[in-house]
Design an enzyme around this catalytic site. Structure first.
Site, PDB file in Angstrom:
ATOM      1  N   GLN A 187     -56.578 -91.376  33.672  1.00 40.14           N
ATOM      2  CA  GLN A 187     -54.956 -91.821  33.511  1.00 40.14           C
ATOM      3  C   GLN A 187     -54.467 -91.967  34.906  1.00 40.14           C
ATOM      4  O   GLN A 187     -53.316 -91.396  35.623  1.00 40.14           O
ATOM      5  CB  GLN A 187     -54.222 -90.642  33.149  1.00 40.14           C
ATOM      6  N   SER A 188     -55.282 -92.537  35.813  1.00 33.06           N
ATOM      7  CA  SER A 188     -54.829 -93.124  37.256  1.00 33.06           C
ATOM      8  C   SER A 188     -53.669 -94.016  37.396  1.00 33.06           C
ATOM      9  O   SER A 188     -53.802 -94.834  36.749  1.00 33.06           O
ATOM     10  CB  SER A 188     -56.071 -93.523  37.974  1.00 33.06           C
ATOM     11  N   ASN A 189     -52.558 -93.424  37.895  1.00 30.45           N
ATOM     12  CA  ASN A 189     -51.472 -94.333  38.290  1.00 30.45           C
ATOM     13  C   ASN A 189     -51.960 -95.409  39.085  1.00 30.45           C
ATOM     14  O   ASN A 189     -51.490 -96.773  39.138  1.00 30.45           O
ATOM     15  CB  ASN A 189     -50.290 -93.535  38.816  1.00 30.45           C
TER      16      ASN A 189
END
Ligand SMILES: *Cc1c(COP(=O)(O)O)cnc(C)c1O
Length: 336
Positions: free
Chosen positions: A76-78
């Site tokens: 879930q890396s921005n």
């Protein structure tokens, strides 16, 4: 304004300047002035701090003749979501090396947006990713080159000697905000994940608002790690641009008391604070970075460790990560 840095080329990607909002009800409750630099408004789906760093990193990639961006992060890396969308915008390919094994319900939030943007995604269990990231990156680079592509590697969180310029520039913007609000000696608070936001703010504020201090709240690793990391990224920047005017700052401090159970994991107090601020100020924080940093700021205030009359919280984005943690808000007490 003090003498200028010699900024390297950048792409104009972020919506800026972002607002500096006054949090009036929270300020009244606490008896000092709490401000929020709204870097969650740097873009819609591009929300957050990574786009400011990527303005410089992508300019560098294009100058290198790259046709493929290669980077890494959590599922879930921005940062990966912003990179994937910006790659599409610039007509580049994007490949992501992600930590974790997605189940069906993980194709949501940031990961869904990266997939929508057409990024090629490679996932590895944490036990493989953690120790082997360096080799994985090298293997993927070599494969892309063998395919006739020109890859450009972007460090975790775009925190390196190039990306640091994003928050040096943001510090100039923030100093102008402060000037127009009559703020002269604020405490500027941000989350530290890969350290680039902290490094840039410290370098930039040292020049543009010398009486400001920066407090970074670590969400992983520890204070010693971030001090080393900031030093290394700034040294890399100085080495590449020796005449740009970048100096090692001594106006910052890293606090590692608020990591909680671990990176990406948060206790009930963090989810409670997210609910509270959404209701009190219409401000939405995320559980991985910004709510932990905000919580840390509030605790440091309560402990009497902050003496500035103005605290400026830098909201670095992350809202999509919240959707991947929706189950933590199902508790009926959160919806009374
Ligand atoms: C990456 C990130 C941070 C941390 O910034 P660094 O420059 O990596 O330290 C903070 N908040 C959000 C929402 C992020 O995505």
């Amino acid at each position: 304004m003090p003498s200028e840095f010699v900024f390297p080329p950048r792409l104009n990607l972020a919506l800026q300047p972002t607002p500096l909002d006054f949090l009036s009800r929270l300020s009244a409750e606490l008896g000092l002035r709490i401000w929020c630099k709204r870097d969650d408004l740097t873009g819609g789906v591009l929300t957050g701090n990574k786009i400011r760093k990527l303005e410089y990193v992508l300019a560098d990639a294009l100058a290198c003749g790259a046709d493929t961006l290669l980077t890494c992060g959590g599922l879930q890396s921005n940062h990966c979501r912003a990179t994937a969308l910006l790659a599409a915008k610039e007509g580049l390919n994007c490949e992501l090396i992600l930590r974790g094994e997605p189940g069906l319900h993980d194709h949501d939030a940031n990961l869904l947006l990266s997939e929508l943007a057409g990024a090629t995604i490679h996932t590895y269990p944490a036990a493989v990713y953690q120790p082997q990231l360096f080799e994985l990156a090298r293997e993927h680079r070599a494969r892309l080159e063998a395919e006739g592509k020109t890859p450009y590697w972007i460090a975790t969180g775009a925190s390196d000697g190039v990306g640091v310029w994003g928050y040096i520039r943001a510090a100039r913007e923030l100093a102008n905000d402060c000037l127009s609000q009559g703020i002269t000696a604020p405490l500027v608070v941000c989350a530290a994940g890969s350290g680039g936001t902290l490094a840039g703010l410290a370098v930039g504020l040292a020049r543009y608002l010398p009486r400001a201090r920066v407090l970074a709240i670590a969400v992983c690793d520890d204070a010693t790690y971030f001090e080393g990391r900031v030093g290394a990224d700034i040294a890399a920047c100085q080495q590449r641009w020796p005449d740009a005017g970048v100096q090692m700052p001594d106006n910052f401090q890293v606090c590692d008391d608020y990591i909680g159970p671990g990176y990406g994991e948060a206790g009930a107090e963090i989810y409670q604070l997210i609910s509270q601020l959404a209701r009190q100020e219409g401000l939405v924080l995320d559980q991985v970075y910004t709510a932990k940093a905000f919580y840390g700021m509030l605790q440091e205030l309560r402990l009497g460790r902050i003496d500035s009359k103005d605290c400026i919280f830098v909201h670095t984005g992350g809202v999509f990560g919240l959707f991947a943690a929706r189950e933590h808000f199902y508790h009926p007490n959160n919806f009374n």
